[in-house]
Design an enzyme around this catalytic site. Sequence first.
Site, mmCIF file in Angstrom:
data_model
loop_
_atom_site.group_PDB
_atom_site.id
_atom_site.type_symbol
_atom_site.label_atom_id
_atom_site.label_comp_id
_atom_site.label_asym_id
_atom_site.label_seq_id
_atom_site.Cartn_x
_atom_site.Cartn_y
_atom_site.Cartn_z
ATOM 1 N N ASN A 13 0.887 -1.166 0.000
ATOM 2 C CA ASN A 13 0.000 0.000 0.000
ATOM 3 C C ASN A 13 0.921 1.211 0.000
ATOM 4 O O ASN A 13 1.473 1.571 1.031
ATOM 5 C CB ASN A 13 -0.884 -0.034 1.266
ATOM 6 C CG ASN A 13 -1.708 1.232 1.419
ATOM 7 O OD1 ASN A 13 -1.791 2.049 0.497
ATOM 8 N ND2 ASN A 13 -2.325 1.401 2.577
ATOM 9 N N TRP A 14 1.096 1.786 -1.187
ATOM 10 C CA TRP A 14 2.069 2.878 -1.287
ATOM 11 C C TRP A 14 1.577 4.179 -0.665
ATOM 12 O O TRP A 14 2.324 5.100 -0.474
ATOM 13 C CB TRP A 14 2.430 3.098 -2.767
ATOM 14 C CG TRP A 14 3.340 2.041 -3.311
ATOM 15 C CD1 TRP A 14 3.844 0.955 -2.641
ATOM 16 C CD2 TRP A 14 3.857 1.962 -4.644
ATOM 17 N NE1 TRP A 14 4.648 0.219 -3.479
ATOM 18 C CE2 TRP A 14 4.672 0.815 -4.709
ATOM 19 C CE3 TRP A 14 3.717 2.749 -5.794
ATOM 20 C CZ2 TRP A 14 5.343 0.435 -5.878
ATOM 21 C CZ3 TRP A 14 4.375 2.375 -6.953
ATOM 22 C CH2 TRP A 14 5.179 1.232 -6.995
ATOM 23 N N LYS A 15 0.275 4.254 -0.410
ATOM 24 C CA LYS A 15 -0.305 5.500 0.141
ATOM 25 C C LYS A 15 0.043 6.664 -0.782
ATOM 26 O O LYS A 15 0.024 6.487 -1.998
ATOM 27 C CB LYS A 15 0.152 5.708 1.588
ATOM 28 C CG LYS A 15 -0.068 4.449 2.430
ATOM 29 C CD LYS A 15 0.092 4.652 3.894
ATOM 30 C CE LYS A 15 -0.155 3.335 4.623
ATOM 31 N NZ LYS A 15 -0.120 3.448 6.062
ATOM 32 N N HIS A 99 -9.605 1.453 4.388
ATOM 33 C CA HIS A 99 -8.357 1.608 5.159
ATOM 34 C C HIS A 99 -8.610 2.575 6.317
ATOM 35 O O HIS A 99 -9.363 3.541 6.172
ATOM 36 C CB HIS A 99 -7.241 2.124 4.245
ATOM 37 C CG HIS A 99 -5.905 2.072 4.917
ATOM 38 N ND1 HIS A 99 -5.497 3.033 5.816
ATOM 39 C CD2 HIS A 99 -4.904 1.160 4.854
ATOM 40 C CE1 HIS A 99 -4.296 2.706 6.272
ATOM 41 N NE2 HIS A 99 -3.915 1.569 5.708
ATOM 42 N N GLU A 101 -6.961 4.914 7.499
ATOM 43 C CA GLU A 101 -6.667 6.330 7.214
ATOM 44 C C GLU A 101 -7.836 6.988 6.487
ATOM 45 O O GLU A 101 -8.115 8.167 6.667
ATOM 46 C CB GLU A 101 -5.367 6.436 6.402
ATOM 47 C CG GLU A 101 -4.153 6.185 7.292
ATOM 48 C CD GLU A 101 -2.942 5.646 6.558
ATOM 49 O OE1 GLU A 101 -2.888 5.707 5.321
ATOM 50 O OE2 GLU A 101 -2.037 5.143 7.256
ATOM 51 N N GLU A 171 -5.843 -4.929 10.252
ATOM 52 C CA GLU A 171 -4.815 -3.909 10.484
ATOM 53 C C GLU A 171 -5.114 -3.140 11.771
ATOM 54 O O GLU A 171 -5.870 -2.152 11.752
ATOM 55 C CB GLU A 171 -4.797 -2.919 9.315
ATOM 56 C CG GLU A 171 -4.422 -3.528 7.991
ATOM 57 C CD GLU A 171 -3.770 -2.494 7.083
ATOM 58 O OE1 GLU A 171 -2.651 -2.741 6.637
ATOM 59 O OE2 GLU A 171 -4.362 -1.430 6.857
ATOM 60 N N GLY A 177 2.135 2.154 10.737
ATOM 61 C CA GLY A 177 3.117 3.226 10.617
ATOM 62 C C GLY A 177 3.790 3.589 11.928
ATOM 63 O O GLY A 177 4.453 4.617 12.033
ATOM 64 N N SER A 217 2.956 -2.257 10.344
ATOM 65 C CA SER A 217 4.403 -2.371 10.589
ATOM 66 C C SER A 217 4.956 -3.758 10.282
ATOM 67 O O SER A 217 5.879 -4.232 10.943
ATOM 68 C CB SER A 217 4.756 -1.948 12.023
ATOM 69 O OG SER A 217 4.390 -0.599 12.232
HETATM 70 P P1 PGA Z 1 2.582 0.166 7.615
HETATM 71 O O1 PGA Z 1 1.166 0.431 6.919
HETATM 72 O O2 PGA Z 1 3.121 -1.129 7.057
HETATM 73 O O3 PGA Z 1 3.430 1.349 7.222
HETATM 74 O O4 PGA Z 1 2.348 0.079 9.074
HETATM 75 C C1 PGA Z 1 0.261 -0.607 6.691
HETATM 76 C C2 PGA Z 1 -0.997 -0.076 6.075
HETATM 77 O O5 PGA Z 1 -1.401 1.044 6.399
HETATM 78 O O6 PGA Z 1 -1.629 -0.748 5.247
#
Ligand code: PGA
Length: 259
Positions: A13-15, A99, A101, A171, A177, A217
Amino acid sequence: MNRKYRKTIIAGNWKMNLLASQVKLFAESLKTLVPKAKWCETVVCVPYVMIPAALKAFKDSRVAVGAENVNENPKGAYTGEVSTAMLTDIGAKYVIIGHSERRQYYGETDFSVNAKLKAALEAGLSPILCVGESLQQREMDVTNEFITYQVKAALADIPVEKIRRIVIAYEPIWAIGTGKTATSDQAEEVCGEIRALIRKLYGARVARAVSILYGGSMNEKNAAELLSKPDIDGGLIGGASLVPEKFAAIINAANQDGE
Ligand code: PGA
């Protein structure tokens, strides 16, 4: 992982990261680091505008490309939005839905997540449905109740014949993150609960076949341990999916014993 019954999937997931030139360099180096992913399906979910660049860069590989979001409506006056038909039209195969976010910063609700899932399944995309508890919920010991509620709400009114292409990513918000990974036992417990819920809702066959990923993470150091758990069928990876060496190491961990 349980390769007998379901797909192992490593999805990046490159965001909101990487420009077109970097996409190309990323793909070139990943291809040299992972010449052949034997077992696991590899996916990169990228910002809408980068989908064509990613498709081009990964053209001669088996890496599938996905989006990070989609609109639930088929078409019309929704300025700035992208439909499922647009995604399939350009060749995207996957789409991340719900997600944390997006739920946190863009007001996505269980209702919109459910509508997006339905639209994605209808269009033939493979949705990666994200669910996860906050730190407060974990500390209050309501993780399982909350995840059950979130999964049920996301899947409301989705019939069994539509469900097969779905991928679920557990998640925990506190692990995203932050560098704080759930222990493999914590992750396995919730992924197992999700599978049990799918069994209740859709039967044993579907539950056995659905891929459930862990995200939060996940990195080149902890991937093998997480993936050794029977109900963890892969990962949804943010930070570590931006660095070819790290992402490749996770893919290789998913390919272990892979003859
Ligand atoms: P992360 O993000 O691996 O940087 O914790 C995972 C995600 O948000 O899908």
